[in-house]
Every structure is written in structure tokens, then in C-alpha cells.
Design a protein around this motif. Structure first.
Motif, PDB file in Angstrom:
ATOM      1  N   SER A   1       0.874  -1.103   0.101  1.00 22.24           N
ATOM      2  CA  SER A   1       0.040  -0.095   0.089  1.00 22.24           C
ATOM      3  C   SER A   1       1.045   1.237  -0.033  1.00 22.24           C
ATOM      4  O   SER A   1       2.265   1.050   0.280  1.00 22.24           O
TER       5      SER A   1
ATOM      6  N   GLN B   1      -4.935   5.398  -1.346  1.00 16.92           N
ATOM      7  CA  GLN B   1      -5.185   5.037  -2.468  1.00 16.92           C
ATOM      8  C   GLN B   1      -5.551   6.201  -3.436  1.00 16.92           C
ATOM      9  O   GLN B   1      -5.709   6.145  -4.711  1.00 16.92           O
TER      10      GLN B   1
ATOM     11  N   GLY C   1      -6.253   4.759  -7.138  1.00 17.85           N
ATOM     12  CA  GLY C   1      -7.341   4.844  -6.389  1.00 17.85           C
ATOM     13  C   GLY C   1      -8.477   5.312  -7.201  1.00 17.85           C
ATOM     14  O   GLY C   1      -9.774   4.664  -7.433  1.00 17.85           O
TER      15      GLY C   1
ATOM     16  N   CYS D   1       1.505  -0.767  -6.895  1.00  9.43           N
ATOM     17  CA  CYS D   1       0.653  -0.386  -5.868  1.00  9.43           C
ATOM     18  C   CYS D   1      -0.973  -0.581  -6.667  1.00  9.43           C
ATOM     19  O   CYS D   1      -1.861  -1.212  -6.208  1.00  9.43           O
ATOM     20  N   ALA D   2      -0.917   0.196  -7.752  1.00 13.84           N
ATOM     21  CA  ALA D   2      -2.067   0.249  -8.640  1.00 13.84           C
ATOM     22  C   ALA D   2      -2.711  -1.075  -8.964  1.00 13.84           C
ATOM     23  O   ALA D   2      -3.858  -1.199  -9.074  1.00 13.84           O
TER      24      ALA D   2
ATOM     25  N   ARG E   1      -9.697   3.127 -10.041  1.00 12.11           N
ATOM     26  CA  ARG E   1     -10.476   2.024  -9.522  1.00 12.11           C
ATOM     27  C   ARG E   1     -11.768   2.707  -9.317  1.00 12.11           C
ATOM     28  O   ARG E   1     -12.740   1.867  -9.593  1.00 12.11           O
TER      29      ARG E   1
ATOM     30  N   VAL F   1      -1.160   5.445  -7.647  1.00 14.88           N
ATOM     31  CA  VAL F   1      -1.566   4.227  -7.240  1.00 14.88           C
ATOM     32  C   VAL F   1      -2.958   3.543  -7.505  1.00 14.88           C
ATOM     33  O   VAL F   1      -3.204   2.431  -7.173  1.00 14.88           O
TER      34      VAL F   1
ATOM     35  N   HIS G   1      -4.282  -2.403  -6.116  1.00 17.61           N
ATOM     36  CA  HIS G   1      -5.651  -1.960  -5.833  1.00 17.61           C
ATOM     37  C   HIS G   1      -6.508  -2.203  -6.789  1.00 17.61           C
ATOM     38  O   HIS G   1      -8.031  -2.197  -6.540  1.00 17.61           O
ATOM     39  N   THR G   2      -6.343  -2.672  -8.035  1.00 14.99           N
ATOM     40  CA  THR G   2      -7.331  -2.740  -9.164  1.00 14.99           C
ATOM     41  C   THR G   2      -7.238  -4.267  -9.500  1.00 14.99           C
ATOM     42  O   THR G   2      -7.832  -4.568 -10.534  1.00 14.99           O
TER      43      THR G   2
END
Length: 97
Positions: free
Chosen positions: A2, A7, A52, A77-78, A55, A50, A81-82
Motif C-alpha cells: 500500500s 489510494q 485509487g 500498488c495500482a 479504481r 496508485v 488496488h485494481t
């Protein structure tokens, strides 16, 4: 994995009785509506960080996103997150921006 900032690295003006977490979501929803994002559209997010906001936009609209960023760690990270919507999001790491 993270990011230290969560995000999203952007902020939005807060409305009265609105939480710090709610204000960027409201603003992202506003942008999504203004851009008329919808399923099947192809959207480029330059400087995606990242991922967020990407997403959220993807989940709300079904649009396909390509995120470009110069920071390899943020790209990783992205992707995390997705991962639940990975069929709609892809990422490019480049140092040529």
C-alpha cells in the motif's frame, strides 16, 4: 502493498458535515458524471499514481482505463488496488514523460 497516502493523492473541498474520506469520493463521482464515463469507453490516466481514483471510476462506470506513471512502485500498488477489476485496468511504467 500500500502507499503511505492511501489510494488517492488528491483532495477535494469538504462540504459541511462531510468526512475527509467522503470528499474525494464525491469529487470523483462528480468528475465521472461530467466526463460521461460509461462502459466500453477507453480512458487514459496520465500520472495515475496508485490507481485509487481509476479504481473508483472503473467500478462506477465500467470504463476501461490505461494508467501511465513514472514511479514503478506506484504502478505495482495500482495493480494491487485494481486486481479485482484487472480486466478493465492496465498500467504502463515509463520514464519518458
Amino acid at each position: 502493498m500500500s502507499s503511505a497516502g492511501g489510494q488517492s493523492f488528491h483532495f477535494a473541498p469538504r462540504l459541511q458535515n462531510e468526512s475527509f474520506k467522503e470528499s474525494p469520493l464525491r469529487h470523483q463521482r462528480f468528475l465521472s458524471d461530467k466526463l460521461s464515463l460509461k462502459s466500453g469507453m477507453q480512458v487514459l490516466d496520465i500520472g495515475c499514481g496508485v490507481g485509487g481514483p481509476m479504481r473508483n471510476f472503473t467500478k462506477w462506470t465500467g470504463a476501461n482505463f490505461v494508467g501511465i506513471n513514472i514511479n514503478a512502485y506506484q504502478i505495482e500498488c495500482a495493480k494491487m488496488h485494481t486486481k479485482d477489476i484487472s480486466q478493465l485496468c492496465r498500467f504502463i511504467h515509463t520514464s519518458n514523460m
